[in-house]
Motif scaffolding. Structure first.
Motif, PDB file in Angstrom:
ATOM      1  N   ARG A 379       1.476  18.444  17.884  1.00 48.50           N
ATOM      2  CA  ARG A 379       2.251  19.417  18.653  1.00 48.50           C
ATOM      3  C   ARG A 379       1.965  20.803  18.091  1.00 48.50           C
ATOM      4  NH1 ARG A 379       8.472  17.763  17.821  1.00 48.50           N
ATOM      5  NH2 ARG A 379       8.562  18.811  19.837  1.00 48.50           N
ATOM      6  N   THR A 380       1.809  21.767  18.989  1.00 50.43           N
ATOM      7  CA  THR A 380       1.464  23.129  18.568  1.00 50.43           C
ATOM      8  C   THR A 380       1.806  24.106  19.677  1.00 50.43           C
ATOM      9  OG1 THR A 380      -0.330  24.535  17.741  1.00 50.43           O
ATOM     10  CG2 THR A 380      -0.897  22.972  19.485  1.00 50.43           C
ATOM     11  N   TRP A 381       1.841  25.378  19.310  1.00 52.70           N
ATOM     12  CA  TRP A 381       1.998  26.454  20.294  1.00 52.70           C
ATOM     13  C   TRP A 381       0.676  27.166  20.554  1.00 52.70           C
ATOM     14  CZ3 TRP A 381       6.329  25.724  22.581  1.00 52.70           C
ATOM     15  CH2 TRP A 381       7.504  25.393  21.897  1.00 52.70           C
ATOM     16  N   ASN A 382      -0.326  26.907  19.736  1.00 60.62           N
ATOM     17  CA  ASN A 382      -1.594  27.623  19.861  1.00 60.62           C
ATOM     18  C   ASN A 382      -2.458  27.009  20.953  1.00 60.62           C
ATOM     19  OD1 ASN A 382      -0.729  29.154  17.748  1.00 60.62           O
ATOM     20  ND2 ASN A 382      -2.197  28.367  16.259  1.00 60.62           N
ATOM     21  N   LYS A 383      -3.175  27.864  21.663  1.00 62.43           N
ATOM     22  CA  LYS A 383      -4.080  27.394  22.702  1.00 62.43           C
ATOM     23  C   LYS A 383      -5.358  26.804  22.126  1.00 62.43           C
ATOM     24  CE  LYS A 383      -2.685  30.526  26.436  1.00 62.43           C
ATOM     25  NZ  LYS A 383      -3.168  31.562  27.393  1.00 62.43           N
ATOM     26  N   ALA A 384      -5.678  27.168  20.905  1.00 64.74           N
ATOM     27  CA  ALA A 384      -6.941  26.721  20.308  1.00 64.74           C
ATOM     28  C   ALA A 384      -6.689  26.228  18.895  1.00 64.74           C
ATOM     29  CB  ALA A 384      -7.961  27.857  20.298  1.00 64.74           C
ATOM     30  N   GLY A 385      -7.490  25.251  18.466  1.00 62.95           N
ATOM     31  CA  GLY A 385      -7.371  24.739  17.107  1.00 62.95           C
ATOM     32  C   GLY A 385      -8.182  23.473  16.918  1.00 62.95           C
ATOM     33  N   LEU A 386      -8.723  23.321  15.748  1.00 64.58           N
ATOM     34  CA  LEU A 386      -9.550  22.163  15.417  1.00 64.58           C
ATOM     35  C   LEU A 386      -8.655  20.979  15.056  1.00 64.58           C
ATOM     36  CD1 LEU A 386     -12.333  20.902  14.752  1.00 64.58           C
ATOM     37  CD2 LEU A 386     -12.043  21.797  12.432  1.00 64.58           C
ATOM     38  N   LEU A 387      -8.824  19.859  15.762  1.00 63.66           N
ATOM     39  CA  LEU A 387      -8.072  18.655  15.446  1.00 63.66           C
ATOM     40  C   LEU A 387      -8.848  17.747  14.488  1.00 63.66           C
ATOM     41  CD1 LEU A 387      -6.631  17.732  18.969  1.00 63.66           C
ATOM     42  CD2 LEU A 387      -5.485  18.936  17.109  1.00 63.66           C
ATOM     43  N   LEU A 388     -10.128  17.556  14.753  1.00 65.98           N
ATOM     44  CA  LEU A 388     -10.905  16.603  13.969  1.00 65.98           C
ATOM     45  C   LEU A 388     -12.378  17.010  14.013  1.00 65.98           C
ATOM     46  CD1 LEU A 388     -11.360  13.830  12.519  1.00 65.98           C
ATOM     47  CD2 LEU A 388     -11.479  12.807  14.810  1.00 65.98           C
ATOM     48  N   THR A 389     -13.046  16.883  12.870  1.00 68.12           N
ATOM     49  CA  THR A 389     -14.491  17.087  12.826  1.00 68.12           C
ATOM     50  C   THR A 389     -15.099  16.160  11.774  1.00 68.12           C
ATOM     51  OG1 THR A 389     -16.264  18.712  12.547  1.00 68.12           O
ATOM     52  CG2 THR A 389     -14.334  18.985  11.152  1.00 68.12           C
ATOM     53  N   PHE A 390     -16.290  15.720  12.029  1.00 70.70           N
ATOM     54  CA  PHE A 390     -17.035  14.910  11.055  1.00 70.70           C
ATOM     55  C   PHE A 390     -18.522  15.037  11.363  1.00 70.70           C
ATOM     56  CE2 PHE A 390     -15.373  12.220  14.432  1.00 70.70           C
ATOM     57  CZ  PHE A 390     -16.513  11.637  14.964  1.00 70.70           C
ATOM     58  N   ASP A 391     -19.318  14.765  10.338  1.00 75.16           N
ATOM     59  CA  ASP A 391     -20.773  14.865  10.475  1.00 75.16           C
ATOM     60  C   ASP A 391     -21.354  13.533  10.920  1.00 75.16           C
ATOM     61  OD1 ASP A 391     -20.768  17.501   9.677  1.00 75.16           O
ATOM     62  OD2 ASP A 391     -20.981  17.001   7.541  1.00 75.16           O
ATOM     63  N   LEU A 392     -22.537  13.612  11.557  1.00 74.66           N
ATOM     64  CA  LEU A 392     -23.333  12.444  11.934  1.00 74.66           C
ATOM     65  C   LEU A 392     -24.628  12.499  11.125  1.00 74.66           C
ATOM     66  CD1 LEU A 392     -22.856  12.600  15.822  1.00 74.66           C
ATOM     67  CD2 LEU A 392     -21.608  11.171  14.199  1.00 74.66           C
ATOM     68  N   PRO A 393     -24.614  11.929   9.930  1.00 70.73           N
ATOM     69  CA  PRO A 393     -25.793  12.075   9.047  1.00 70.73           C
ATOM     70  C   PRO A 393     -27.079  11.566   9.691  1.00 70.73           C
ATOM     71  CG  PRO A 393     -23.925  11.154   7.846  1.00 70.73           C
ATOM     72  CD  PRO A 393     -23.549  11.138   9.293  1.00 70.73           C
ATOM     73  N   GLN A 394     -27.001  10.476  10.419  1.00 74.11           N
ATOM     74  CA  GLN A 394     -28.211   9.912  11.002  1.00 74.11           C
ATOM     75  C   GLN A 394     -28.771  10.800  12.106  1.00 74.11           C
ATOM     76  OE1 GLN A 394     -27.171   6.002  12.318  1.00 74.11           O
ATOM     77  NE2 GLN A 394     -26.931   5.163  10.239  1.00 74.11           N
ATOM     78  N   GLU A 395     -27.904  11.540  12.757  1.00 67.43           N
ATOM     79  CA  GLU A 395     -28.344  12.374  13.875  1.00 67.43           C
ATOM     80  C   GLU A 395     -28.477  13.841  13.478  1.00 67.43           C
ATOM     81  OE1 GLU A 395     -29.004  11.208  16.871  1.00 67.43           O
ATOM     82  OE2 GLU A 395     -28.416   9.136  16.460  1.00 67.43           O
ATOM     83  N   GLU A 396     -28.115  14.151  12.208  1.00 63.87           N
ATOM     84  CA  GLU A 396     -28.078  15.533  11.748  1.00 63.87           C
ATOM     85  C   GLU A 396     -27.253  16.394  12.720  1.00 63.87           C
ATOM     86  OE1 GLU A 396     -31.996  16.968  11.172  1.00 63.87           O
ATOM     87  OE2 GLU A 396     -32.391  15.670   9.448  1.00 63.87           O
ATOM     88  N   GLY A 397     -26.112  15.854  13.062  1.00 62.08           N
ATOM     89  CA  GLY A 397     -25.238  16.552  13.990  1.00 62.08           C
ATOM     90  C   GLY A 397     -23.805  16.568  13.492  1.00 62.08           C
ATOM     91  N   THR A 398     -22.949  17.203  14.269  1.00 63.68           N
ATOM     92  CA  THR A 398     -21.526  17.343  13.937  1.00 63.68           C
ATOM     93  C   THR A 398     -20.702  17.124  15.191  1.00 63.68           C
ATOM     94  OG1 THR A 398     -22.077  18.974  12.234  1.00 63.68           O
ATOM     95  CG2 THR A 398     -19.768  18.837  12.901  1.00 63.68           C
ATOM     96  N   VAL A 399     -19.598  16.424  15.037  1.00 66.81           N
ATOM     97  CA  VAL A 399     -18.662  16.193  16.129  1.00 66.81           C
ATOM     98  C   VAL A 399     -17.445  17.086  15.919  1.00 66.81           C
ATOM     99  CG1 VAL A 399     -17.186  14.504  17.272  1.00 66.81           C
ATOM    100  CG2 VAL A 399     -19.444  13.823  16.436  1.00 66.81           C
TER     101      VAL A 399
END
Length: 1191
Positions: A379-399
């Motif tokens: 729950r939040t009042w902000n329109k923007a904000g990071l909930l979850l992030t993690f790296d994909l080492p095999q793909e050299e990417g980020t979610v």
């Protein structure tokens, strides 16, 4: 509850609300017993301890066991000390002390309370402050009394600051008393029904009160039914409490009420008024039989959910319904599973407070298989904000799973570029709990918001996670820049592959990692409930602040507090405005709404004209069936607006006219009046006098003047003549205005005829605008009662001074204060302190302010900011500290023009001083105060520039006016052109007044007397519009037979010329205007005489010869020495804008005025010496008089 009827008949399907916190201690028992001293060791817990001798069990005030108090292993803000009081207790105070014999003590701390040891709630003071002051040494006990008692079992103290040369050290005491209550738990399918066995008699006041707590954001709390199908329903809807009657919404109060904390609700009916209180916020609605005045809220309440949670101390009047249910009272029925204890589920939340907050959790080993599931609620009042992030080492990417524009978005980045984007949901920043699920398997990836009620987005791309992956919630433990805003809000119910995450282990550093988190609590605050936005401003918020949208409200500022409009037509006039419709806000920042009013700006008045529904002359038709004619007048302004306008105006009047033929009016002198009117404030009072007479006189104007048609009566109509008569006049006594209704009685007889007119209400003069005081000594001042502007304070005034410094205003409290002063000749300073330390707002001007001219000052302070504006210079603002003190608490007298210390006093004038829309009467106070004089002259130095076109500023005791006598223009600022259309047969001759008369005994020759009357230096101005060329515009001749002609010609003559290029108003043709001066001519030049015989066809306006305005005199002052030939009427031809239909000036037609010349008659001997002709058609010279002729 019988809404406005006779009783509260019953409570059905009854489940919870809250009141003023009933406690079962009974009476006014003193509640300040020490609670910690006798607690067992098991009652104390802490985040850590330095050694066993520094354990929490030793944290008792004035005890020296162990190391003399509690100290944690590490001194940081993640430490805490917890006390279990054994049962819910009423807590009234907390005391702290440092660790004995050490340099370890706290200087600031937070207090948390809980009923269960989980779901902590931070205690905040009245000003929303969370921090409490601590100690300055290890020995002194510092006690803080809670302004409102807290009911809780557990208390947790969190150190914020401590002695910088020591470490955290604490001894603690808690004060309070035993708390008892009756509690019931409802499981969502149960209820309690209470029925009155005997119908009670009418009670003027009834009340229902209760407390509730729940994790569900919706459910019916209470339903009450009364007589005549009246009902009252109270439901919880999205965390807010809604009250309705008959399916129509009455009021909505509260917010975030699904936080599993106790909330108080009380409903009180006093006659036809219903008060609903939620915690500390109260709203009142008016109830009436068969109808509900719901202030525009017409949304029906539709709730199909029963309440799921706990109720406490449910009272109807003084009847404890839960206690009756426990004792199986026959009036109470229990439906379903109702238990008489509060079963509370444990739900551990975590709060992300700022940009450094993050929660780090390791991935699961099972994710090697490619099946990944992550779920959470936020729950939040902000329109923007990071909930979850993690790296994909095999793909050299980020979610990235984040909020953007209040929508949920999933983005997969590879090599810095977005490879995939999904979005779902909307409006997710509403402060409600929303669930999010991220699921991935070998050929499918999806995100889901709010399960069945929300939305799902999916793709066929999987997420190749490994057991080495790290999940970051809310933020990331890295300094690497990210374009995603970090999350501020609360999360709970985190699960990985449907396995709940133990956030208590996280708090104990046994799982994952975190920073800047508040664990086991949700610290969300609704900054818009109650709203600090005034006057209908719309409140929106983010996690850390709120914003008021003042659009279309008529108010401005951070909280929509200050009006954008002036308080009277007088104020608009003195800003240079002319007649027209303006919004008037009679009480400034007060509660009365602005209103659109016509301002009629005359030369010496600024009239406010308030129309009603019938200002025309209205005929009353004779009828044998109707004995009386009744009419009611509805005004364009509301009642409060009318009362304020009449009160603050110097003069008000309203025309009241009665035209009659065999229709008596007041039946004077002795009979009962046939007619009367109702006037005055509120509903008004019956008045039996007529326009032009005095209140209570039972007379008309003719009776007061002793000139009635029949001397035996006091009204013309009372003579009952079979011919038309009238009684008319102005009602000028403000206490009887406005006219609200009119009753005419003598209209039913054969032959009776009547007509009436009630004009608009007209008021002028602003008693507040000119209210002033003059301070002639630095030690002099005026004092008034304490200024109360706790949350919002606006102060405005005008000043003028020759001095370079001085205090305008000061009010002190114990620590708080507010002050406005002139610190230098070009700097005004607004300073104050509301408990956060002194703040100053300064405005420096580019011009000196000690020029003895009027300058305006407007200062405002509210919970968001403070601002200061001087004249039209840019305003200066100062933001209020976040989560600081917000209440301005003053207790001394308010000093004007000086200070309590009699230092830095003000020399000069202060005028129109208003505090929160209320004008202080400086003049009345100055009359009884030495060193201060009422009023302040010298307005023309500031306002004289408003007088245009040679208008002269004239001082008044209250203000000024523009004298247009020497101007060719008219109007409030001598700004309106006086124009007329000329035909070829039209001319105006003005006879100039001689400079002085010849003495009868004087032997001086006329030539010596009129030595200054030669045409040497003349000032001529006019505007024209014509298509005629050539044409004579103006001709002047003098005693010396000199003449001056102003003409339009396409050819240059051989006279002595002053040539000026003028653009014709009727086209783009550039003509030459010739000013010809010919001395000692016995007859006119033949060419000039030929032009004069053609006359002038077109428009002339603003004609001025030296100090004389012949055209204005002819049109507006027929008693002046003018001769008009031919048709002449005032026209708007000289202006590009149409004539104002509300203009105060009257249109005159002078073609048939006495003394004017027949248009067909030749103009013989019309131009004598020293005369002038405008638009001439014939000119002849003679010797005897000096005249000016215009055509």
């Amino acid at each position: 509850m019988p809404l406005g009827s006779k009783r509260l008949a019953g409570i059905t399907a009854l489940v919870a609300s809250l009141l003023l916190g009933s406690c079962g201690t009974g009476g006014e028992e003193v509640c300040d017993s020490p609670l910690v001293t006798n607690l067992p060791p098991s009652s104390f817990r802490s985040s850590s301890q330095l050694t066993s001798s520094h354990g929490p069990v030793f944290a008792k005030v004035n005890r020296r066991e162990g190391a003399g108090g509690w100290s944690p292993l590490i001194s940081d803000r993640y430490q805490w000390l917890e006390v279990d009081l054994g049962r819910r207790t009423q807590i009234t105070a907390v005391a702290t002390q440092g660790r004995y014999g050490s340099s370890d003590w706290l200087t600031g701390y937070l207090l948390m309370f809980s009923d269960t040891g989980h779901n902590w709630r931070q205690h905040r003071q009245e000003d929303s402050l969370g921090a409490f002051p601590g100690n300055s040494n290890a020995d002194t006990v510092v006690q803080y009394k809670l302004k409102q008692p807290v009911i809780a079992r557990y208390l947790r103290l969190i150190p914020l600051d401590w002695n910088p040369t020591g470490r955290i050290g604490l001894r603690l005491e808690i004060y309070g008393c035993r708390y008892t209550s009756d509690v019931a738990h409802f499981d969502g399918s149960s209820s309690v029904i209470y029925r009155l066995s005997v119908r009670p008699s009418w009670m003027a006041m009834e009340a229902i009160s209760l407390k509730f707590k729940t994790l569900k954001n919706s459910g019916t709390l209470l339903h009450a039914e009364g007589q005549r199908d009246h009902s009252l329903t109270v439901v919880l809807e999205k965390g807010r409490l809604l009250s309705s009657s008959g399916g129509q919404l009455l009021v909505s109060l509260g917010s975030l009420l699904d936080d599993q904390h106790w909330h108080h609700v009380k409903l009180e009916r006093l006659n036809t008024h219903l008060n609903l209180t939620v915690d500390k916020n109260t709203h009142q609605v008016h109830l009436s039989l068969g109808a509900v005045q719901s202030h525009g809220l017409q949304k029906p309440i539709l709730s199909n959910r029963n309440f799921h949670g706990c109720l406490e101390n449910l009272l109807y009047n003084d009847l404890n319904l839960i206690d009756l249910a426990k004792r199986n009272n026959h009036q109470v029925s229990v439906v379903g599973n109702v238990t008489f204890s509060c079963a509370e589920p444990v739900s551990v939340a975590v709060t992300f407070t700022d940009s450094q907050s993050f929660l780090q959790l390791p991935a699961l080993t099972s994710w090697w298989s490619g099946f990944v599931s992550v779920a959470l609620q936020f729950r939040t009042w902000n329109k923007a904000g990071l909930l979850l992030t993690f790296d994909l080492p095999q793909e050299e990417g980020t979610v990235w799973l984040y909020l953007s524009e209040a929508r949920l978005r999933l983005q997969i980045n590879k090599a810095g570029r977005a490879q995939l984007e999904l979005s779902a949901g909307s409006g997710l920043n509403d402060g409600q709990w929303h669930s999010v699920e991220l699921n991935s398997r070998q050929d499918h990836l999806s995100i889901t918001v709010d399960k069945d009620e929300g939305a799902t987005a999916h793709t066929s791309i999987p997420l190749p996670l490994t057991a080495d992956s790290q999940l970051f919630f809310g933020g990331k433990n890295t300094r690497k820049n990210t374009c995603v805003m970090l999350f501020q809000g609360c999360m709970r119910l985190l699960t990985l592959d449907n396995q709940p995450v133990d956030l208590i282990k996280v708090q104990q550093r046994l799982l994952g990692n975190y920073s800047h988190l508040l664990i086991d609590m949700c610290g969300i605050i609704d900054r818009c409930s109650p709203s600090h936005c005034e006057h209908g401003g719309r409140c929106t918020q983010s996690w850390s602040t709120f914003h008021c949208n003042c659009s279309n409200s008529g108010y401005r500022g951070a909280t929509c507090h200050s009006s954008t409009y002036e308080q009277s037509c007088e104020a608009y006039k003195h800003k240079g405005n002319t007649s027209g419709h303006y919004y008037i806000d009679v009480d400034g920042s007060g509660p009365i709404r602005p209103q659109l009013i016509y301002c009629n700006m005359t030369e010496d008045r600024a009239w406010m004209v308030i129309q009603h529904n019938n200002t025309e002359l209205t005929t009353v038709h004779q009828s044998a069936e109707i004995n009386q004619h009744l009419t009611h007048f509805d005004y364009a302004s509301e009642e409060k607006q009318l009362a304020a306008i009449i009160s603050q105006s110097e003069h008000c009047e309203q025309e009241l006219s009665y035209h009659c033929r065999k229709s008596r009016l007041l039946n004077t002198p002795e009979g009962a009046p046939f007619s009367w009117w109702v006037g005055g404030p509120g509903p008004g009072q019956i008045q039996t006098y007529w326009g032009g007479a005095l209140p209570g006189s039972r007379q008309c104007a003719c009776g007061l003047q002793d000139n009635c048609l029949d001397s035996n009566h006091y009204c013309n109509c009372d003579a009952d003549y079979d011919q038309w008569a009238n009684d008319s006049g102005l009602l000028t006594h403000k206490e009887t205005l406005p006219v609200r209704s009119l009753v005419l009685g003598d209209i039913q007889r054969p032959g009776s005829e009547a007509a009436y007119r009630v004009g608009p209400l007209r008021c002028h003069g602003d008693r507040n605008f000119w209210n002033a005081a003059f301070f002639d000594k630095e030690t002099s001042y005026l004092h008034f009662p304490t200024f109360h502007g706790e949350l919002n304070a606006d102060i405005s005034f005008l000043f003028k001074t020759p001095s370079s410094s001085g205090v305008f205003l000061e009010n002190l409290g114990i620590k708080d204060f507010i002050r406005i002063e002139l610190r230098s000749s070009s700097e005004v300073v607004f300073s104050f302190d509301v408990g956060n330390g002194p703040l100053e707002v300064r405005v420096e001007t580019s011009v000196p302010l000690n020029d003895n001219r009027w300058h305006s000052v407007r200062a405002e302070r509210n919970v968001k900011e403070a601002s200061l504006r001087v004249d039209e210079f840019p305003a200066a603002t100062q933001e209020a500290p976040a989560d600081g003190h917000i209440h301005l608490q003053l207790n001394s007298q308010l000093f004007i023009g000086g200070t309590a210390s009699r230092q830095k006093g003000f020399l000069g004038c202060i005028r129109s001083l208003q505090l929160n829309g209320v004008t202080l009467d400086l003049e009345e106070r100055a009359k009884i105060t030495p060193g201060v004089r009422p009023g302040c002259p010298g307005h023309c130095s500031s306002y004289g520039s408003l007088c245009q076109n040679q208008g002269r500023c004239v001082e008044r005791a209250s203000g000024f006016f523009c004298d247009c006598g020497q101007s060719a223009y008219t109007g409030s600022f001598c700004h309106k052109e006086v124009s007329a259309s000329f035909k070829s047969t039209t001319s105006v001759i003005y006879i100039l007044k001689e400079p002085y008369e010849l003495s009868r005994n004087s032997s001086a020759m006329p030539s010596s007397i009129y030595s200054d009357m030669t045409l040497r230096g003349e000032n001529i101005s006019l505007s024209f519009r014509t298509s005629q060329s050539p044409a004579l515009l103006l001709y002047v001749n003098s005693f010396y037979r000199e003449y001056l002609a102003l003409l339009i010609n396409e050819h240059v003559c051989n006279w002595n010329l002053l040539i000026t290029n003028v653009s014709s108003h009727s086209g783009s043709l550039v003509l030459s205007v010739f000013l010809c001066v010919c001395s000692e001519s016995n007859e006119l030049d033949a060419e000039l005489a030929g032009l004069a015989s053609l006359g002038f066809t077109g428009c002339l306006s603003g004609v001025r010869f030296n100090s004389i305005s012949p055209l204005k005199a002819a049109l507006l002052h027929p008693d002046s020495p003018v001769i008009v030939t031919g048709p002449l009427a005032q026209s708007s031809c000289g202006s590009s804008s149409p004539a104002n239909p509300y203009a105060a000036e009257t249109t005159h037609s002078l073609s048939d005025q006495p003394g004017s010349v027949d248009p067909g008659q030749p103009l013989v001997n019309a131009m004598r010496s020293d005369s002038a002709l405008i638009g001439g058609n014939a000119i002849q010279l003679s010797r005897n008089e000096t005249r000016l002729i215009s055509e």
